[in-house]
Every structure is written in structure tokens, then in C-alpha cells.
Write a protein that holds these residues in place. Sequence first.
Motif, PDB file in Angstrom:
ATOM      1  N   ALA A 154       0.838  -1.207   0.000  1.00 38.81           N
ATOM      2  CA  ALA A 154       0.000   0.000   0.000  1.00 38.81           C
ATOM      3  C   ALA A 154       0.870   1.254   0.000  1.00 38.81           C
ATOM      4  N   GLY A 155       1.965   1.238   0.739  1.00 38.62           N
ATOM      5  CA  GLY A 155       2.877   2.382   0.745  1.00 38.62           C
ATOM      6  C   GLY A 155       3.496   2.623  -0.622  1.00 38.62           C
ATOM      7  N   LEU A 156       3.914   1.544  -1.281  1.00 37.90           N
ATOM      8  CA  LEU A 156       4.481   1.675  -2.627  1.00 37.90           C
ATOM      9  C   LEU A 156       3.438   2.184  -3.621  1.00 37.90           C
ATOM     10  N   ILE A 157       2.232   1.653  -3.527  1.00 37.64           N
ATOM     11  CA  ILE A 157       1.151   2.097  -4.427  1.00 37.64           C
ATOM     12  C   ILE A 157       0.882   3.583  -4.216  1.00 37.64           C
ATOM     13  N   ARG A 158       0.770   4.015  -2.964  1.00 43.39           N
ATOM     14  CA  ARG A 158       0.530   5.442  -2.670  1.00 43.39           C
ATOM     15  C   ARG A 158       1.607   6.320  -3.290  1.00 43.39           C
ATOM     16  N   THR A 159       2.861   5.932  -3.089  1.00 45.59           N
ATOM     17  CA  THR A 159       3.977   6.718  -3.613  1.00 45.59           C
ATOM     18  C   THR A 159       3.941   6.795  -5.129  1.00 45.59           C
ATOM     19  N   HIS A 160       3.787   5.652  -5.790  1.00 46.07           N
ATOM     20  CA  HIS A 160       3.809   5.627  -7.254  1.00 46.07           C
ATOM     21  C   HIS A 160       2.603   6.347  -7.866  1.00 46.07           C
ATOM     22  N   VAL A 161       1.426   6.130  -7.303  1.00 44.88           N
ATOM     23  CA  VAL A 161       0.229   6.778  -7.840  1.00 44.88           C
ATOM     24  C   VAL A 161       0.305   8.288  -7.636  1.00 44.88           C
ATOM     25  N   THR A 162       0.711   8.726  -6.444  1.00 44.10           N
ATOM     26  CA  THR A 162       0.841  10.161  -6.175  1.00 44.10           C
ATOM     27  C   THR A 162       1.830  10.798  -7.146  1.00 44.10           C
TER      28      THR A 162
ATOM     29  N   GLU B  15      -5.583  12.767  -1.187  1.00 42.81           N
ATOM     30  CA  GLU B  15      -6.105  11.589  -0.489  1.00 42.81           C
ATOM     31  C   GLU B  15      -5.998  10.381  -1.401  1.00 42.81           C
ATOM     32  N   ILE B  16      -5.492   9.273  -0.855  1.00 47.82           N
ATOM     33  CA  ILE B  16      -5.522   7.989  -1.556  1.00 47.82           C
ATOM     34  C   ILE B  16      -6.022   6.954  -0.564  1.00 47.82           C
ATOM     35  N   ASN B  17      -7.155   6.353  -0.874  1.00 49.06           N
ATOM     36  CA  ASN B  17      -7.727   5.293  -0.047  1.00 49.06           C
ATOM     37  C   ASN B  17      -7.529   3.972  -0.766  1.00 49.06           C
ATOM     38  N   ILE B  18      -6.907   3.021  -0.087  1.00 48.28           N
ATOM     39  CA  ILE B  18      -6.648   1.718  -0.691  1.00 48.28           C
ATOM     40  C   ILE B  18      -7.429   0.669   0.094  1.00 48.28           C
ATOM     41  N   VAL B  19      -8.272  -0.077  -0.629  1.00 48.95           N
ATOM     42  CA  VAL B  19      -9.062  -1.144  -0.025  1.00 48.95           C
ATOM     43  C   VAL B  19      -8.597  -2.463  -0.617  1.00 48.95           C
ATOM     44  N   VAL B  20      -8.202  -3.386   0.242  1.00 53.20           N
ATOM     45  CA  VAL B  20      -7.863  -4.725  -0.221  1.00 53.20           C
ATOM     46  C   VAL B  20      -9.174  -5.494  -0.296  1.00 53.20           C
TER      47      VAL B  20
END
Length: 94
Positions: free
Chosen positions: A38-46, A59-64
Motif C-alpha cells: 500500500a505504501g508503494l502504491i501510494r507513492t507511485h500513484v501520487t 487523499e488515496i484510499n486503498i481497499v484490499v
Amino acid sequence: MSGSSGARRAVQVEVGEKQAAIDLDIEVEYGIPIRELAGLIRTHVTDAVETMTGLEVVEINIVVSAVHVPDSDEEDEGSEDRSAQSSRSEPRVQ
């Protein structure tokens, strides 16, 4: 932790004049550290959204939504109704 092979993703983006808020639903492979992913996804998407659009990601909300277990014959495809989040009375972005 490639995470891209065989992963299902659902994306919703709320865009304002200067900002964006993003909701991601992801499916992960069993054994992948979800917090790190989730941390990697947040960084790359941002980084990608801010670079491509010039918008500030606020804001980035990640739901598994599922954890894929290899060699599992059962497929449990429960889906949450996201309409409650998408029908917010106040915008999240400016």
C-alpha cells in the motif's frame, strides 16, 4: 513484489481544479506484505498523477478487496457497494 501480474484493480478519482482524491480497490497475492504494498502504491500513484496532471493528490484510499491464494479452487468474489463513498455531500478536493 511486482503485484501487477494477475491483479484486479478498481479506481475511482475525484478531481477538482487543483486537487485529486483517489480510491483504489486491489487484490493481492497471499504472502505479500500489504502495508508495504500500500505504501508503494501510494507513492507511485501520487508521483504519477501529480507529474502527469499537475494536480495535488490530497487523499488515496486503498481497499484490499481480496487476497488471492495460489492453488485455491474457490473464488470468492464479494464486492462492496462503494456508492456510499461516491455520494459524499462535501467534495474532498478543491
